[in-house]
Design a protein around this motif. Structure first.
Motif, PDB file in Angstrom:
ATOM      1  N   ALA A  80       0.854  -1.183   0.000  1.00 55.03           N
ATOM      2  CA  ALA A  80       0.000   0.000   0.000  1.00 55.03           C
ATOM      3  C   ALA A  80       0.893   1.237   0.000  1.00 55.03           C
ATOM      4  N   GLY A  81       0.272   2.404  -0.203  1.00 53.59           N
ATOM      5  CA  GLY A  81       1.030   3.653  -0.233  1.00 53.59           C
ATOM      6  C   GLY A  81       0.832   4.389  -1.543  1.00 53.59           C
ATOM      7  N   LEU A  82       1.904   4.971  -2.038  1.00 54.13           N
ATOM      8  CA  LEU A  82       1.789   5.827  -3.221  1.00 54.13           C
ATOM      9  C   LEU A  82       1.671   5.026  -4.512  1.00 54.13           C
ATOM     10  N   TYR A  83       0.663   5.357  -5.318  1.00 58.54           N
ATOM     11  CA  TYR A  83       0.621   4.911  -6.711  1.00 58.54           C
ATOM     12  C   TYR A  83       1.274   5.992  -7.566  1.00 58.54           C
ATOM     13  N   LEU A 184      -3.480   6.694  -4.345  1.00 59.72           N
ATOM     14  CA  LEU A 184      -2.949   5.808  -3.321  1.00 59.72           C
ATOM     15  C   LEU A 184      -3.373   4.357  -3.541  1.00 59.72           C
ATOM     16  N   HIS A 185      -2.453   3.440  -3.248  1.00 61.80           N
ATOM     17  CA  HIS A 185      -2.819   2.049  -3.016  1.00 61.80           C
ATOM     18  C   HIS A 185      -3.320   1.970  -1.572  1.00 61.80           C
ATOM     19  N   VAL A 186      -4.532   1.483  -1.362  1.00 61.98           N
ATOM     20  CA  VAL A 186      -5.068   1.346  -0.010  1.00 61.98           C
ATOM     21  C   VAL A 186      -5.310  -0.118   0.298  1.00 61.98           C
ATOM     22  N   THR A 194     -15.188   4.993   4.108  1.00 63.23           N
ATOM     23  CA  THR A 194     -15.783   5.456   5.362  1.00 63.23           C
ATOM     24  C   THR A 194     -14.973   6.600   5.961  1.00 63.23           C
ATOM     25  N   PHE A 195     -13.652   6.460   5.953  1.00 65.70           N
ATOM     26  CA  PHE A 195     -12.792   7.496   6.532  1.00 65.70           C
ATOM     27  C   PHE A 195     -12.831   8.774   5.709  1.00 65.70           C
ATOM     28  N   TYR A 196     -12.548   8.673   4.419  1.00 60.95           N
ATOM     29  CA  TYR A 196     -12.378   9.869   3.593  1.00 60.95           C
ATOM     30  C   TYR A 196     -13.700  10.552   3.244  1.00 60.95           C
ATOM     31  N   VAL A 197     -14.757   9.783   3.080  1.00 65.30           N
ATOM     32  CA  VAL A 197     -16.033  10.357   2.643  1.00 65.30           C
ATOM     33  C   VAL A 197     -16.950  10.605   3.844  1.00 65.30           C
ATOM     34  N   ASP A 198     -17.296   9.524   4.558  1.00 69.01           N
ATOM     35  CA  ASP A 198     -18.272   9.656   5.640  1.00 69.01           C
ATOM     36  C   ASP A 198     -17.740  10.479   6.809  1.00 69.01           C
ATOM     37  N   HIS A 283      -3.788   9.973  10.279  1.00 68.00           N
ATOM     38  CA  HIS A 283      -3.447   8.820   9.440  1.00 68.00           C
ATOM     39  C   HIS A 283      -4.732   8.182   8.933  1.00 68.00           C
ATOM     40  N   ASP A 284      -4.719   7.788   7.660  1.00 71.84           N
ATOM     41  CA  ASP A 284      -5.896   7.125   7.115  1.00 71.84           C
ATOM     42  C   ASP A 284      -5.899   5.657   7.546  1.00 71.84           C
ATOM     43  N   PRO A 285      -6.941   4.883   7.255  1.00 76.33           N
ATOM     44  CA  PRO A 285      -7.007   3.503   7.748  1.00 76.33           C
ATOM     45  C   PRO A 285      -5.867   2.614   7.271  1.00 76.33           C
ATOM     46  N   THR A 286      -5.256   2.928   6.140  1.00 77.67           N
ATOM     47  CA  THR A 286      -4.120   2.148   5.659  1.00 77.67           C
ATOM     48  C   THR A 286      -2.845   2.512   6.408  1.00 77.67           C
ATOM     49  N   GLY A 287      -2.828   3.692   7.037  1.00 75.19           N
ATOM     50  CA  GLY A 287      -1.659   4.153   7.771  1.00 75.19           C
ATOM     51  C   GLY A 287      -0.937   5.294   7.103  1.00 75.19           C
ATOM     52  N   THR A 288      -1.416   5.751   5.950  1.00 75.64           N
ATOM     53  CA  THR A 288      -0.782   6.866   5.254  1.00 75.64           C
ATOM     54  C   THR A 288      -0.937   8.141   6.063  1.00 75.64           C
ATOM     55  N   GLN A 289       0.173   8.867   6.216  1.00 76.39           N
ATOM     56  CA  GLN A 289       0.161  10.104   6.988  1.00 76.39           C
ATOM     57  C   GLN A 289      -0.356  11.266   6.133  1.00 76.39           C
ATOM     58  N   ILE A 290      -1.270  12.038   6.713  1.00 77.73           N
ATOM     59  CA  ILE A 290      -1.824  13.225   6.053  1.00 77.73           C
ATOM     60  C   ILE A 290      -1.508  14.421   6.933  1.00 77.73           C
ATOM     61  N   ARG A 291      -0.888  15.435   6.354  1.00 77.12           N
ATOM     62  CA  ARG A 291      -0.608  16.666   7.087  1.00 77.12           C
ATOM     63  C   ARG A 291      -1.638  17.725   6.708  1.00 77.12           C
ATOM     64  N   LEU A 292      -2.198  18.362   7.694  1.00 78.18           N
ATOM     65  CA  LEU A 292      -3.248  19.347   7.497  1.00 78.18           C
ATOM     66  C   LEU A 292      -2.720  20.714   7.916  1.00 78.18           C
TER      67      LEU A 292
END
Length: 295
Positions: A80-83, A184-186, A194-198, A283-292
């Motif tokens: 998983a990670g960057l495509y 991303l590969h998730v 659920t995480f990104y949309v809901d 972090h998203d459910p896959t573990g990818t770090q997101i900086r806001l």
């Protein structure tokens, strides 16, 4: 779906990659991609690249590189990670100049007419995917009966694209270039949705689960800020920290209040948020770090 917690004026900021050889990667991103070296760390292990201007305040960071000693380089689509991360150009002529330059550099180039955009695809020395693209005018984007943007992977009209720049000289990426999206590969499309949309509040603009095992989401009606797929396999995990890969990507908010509204919402849904000065990290459910951050 109309969202309230996610400001519709968000954009994407810099992407950070772990790489195996800093000097080699700087050469590639300067000479091939067209970014400018803005700064290097004193220890020579990391660098900031982007777009320079006449003064330091006008410089724009798009990419951060960190060399990992003895880094492993995983096989493509094995984790998983960057495509790919995608550099959005301001106009088709700029894409034409990039196409001419990449062709003269003799590196492998993928290409596709996505209907909403035209895109070129290359890989860096550590196999990180890079898309360089230009959008078609928004009034030309079409949606299907489900509200999904109609996209394709048709061949680019190469002669037409090359002709768009005439005999002009390629001098690097234009100052208006931005990070247009990340793909991303998730590990699972359902939990990621659920995480990104809901929870996060992105809108679905391309539910392609049945046709290509992918989901495209955005804010403000864009054709996608984030693409997600399960092409590395359901349950795929991120590569180890001592290997090359995506370290984080950044979402930029128009102001501090817009970001706070989302952070409060995430905390109310038991999403862990860490704040370091003006940067918040989730972090998203896959573990990818997101900086806001906010602009």
């Amino acid at each position: 779906m109309t969202t309230t917690q996610l400001d519709q004026a968000i954009t994407l900021g810099e992407v950070k990659l772990r790489i195996s050889n800093l000097e080699r990667s700087i050469r590639f991103y300067e000479d091939i991609v067209g970014l400018k070296l803005l700064a290097c760390s004193e220890d020579g292990q990391s660098a900031i690249l982007g777009l320079a201007s006449g003064d330091e305040a006008g410089a724009k960071t798009l990419l951060v590189l960190e060399e990992i000693p003895n880094a492993a380089v995983p096989r493509r689509r094995s984790h998983a990670g960057l495509y790919h991360f995608a550099l959005l150009l301001p106009e088709r002529k700029a894409l034409s100049l990039v196409a001419r330059h990449l062709s003269s550099a003799g590196i492998p180039i993928g290409q596709a007419d996505h209907l909403v955009s035209e895109a070129l695809y290359i890989s860096d020395p550590d196999h990180h995917g890079i898309e360089i693209y230009a959008d078609r005018p928004r009034q030309e984007w079409k949606r299907d009966a489900n509200g999904d943007y109609v996209m394709a992977n048709a061949p680019i009209n190469w002669d037409s694209l090359l002709a768009a720049s005439g005999g002009e000289y390629w001098g690097g990426l234009p100052q208006e270039t931005v990070i247009g999206h990340v793909h991303l590969h998730v590990s699972d499309l359902g939990t990621s949705r659920t995480f990104y949309v809901d929870t996060f509040g992105f809108d679905i603009v391309g539910d392609y689960k049945e046709t290509m095992q992918a989901l495209f989401i955005s804010a403000g009606g864009y054709h996608h800020h984030i693409g997600m797929n399960i092409w590395a396999g359901v349950g795929a995990s991120l590569p180890p920290r001592d290997s090359v890969g995506l370290d984080y990507y950044t979402i930029l908010f128009p102001d501090a209040d817009a970001r706070k509204q989302l952070l409060d919402h995430l905390r109310s849904h038991d999403i862990a948020v860490t704040e370091h000065g003006e940067t918040a990290i989730v972090h998203d459910p896959t573990g990818t770090q997101i900086r806001l951050r906010y602009r």
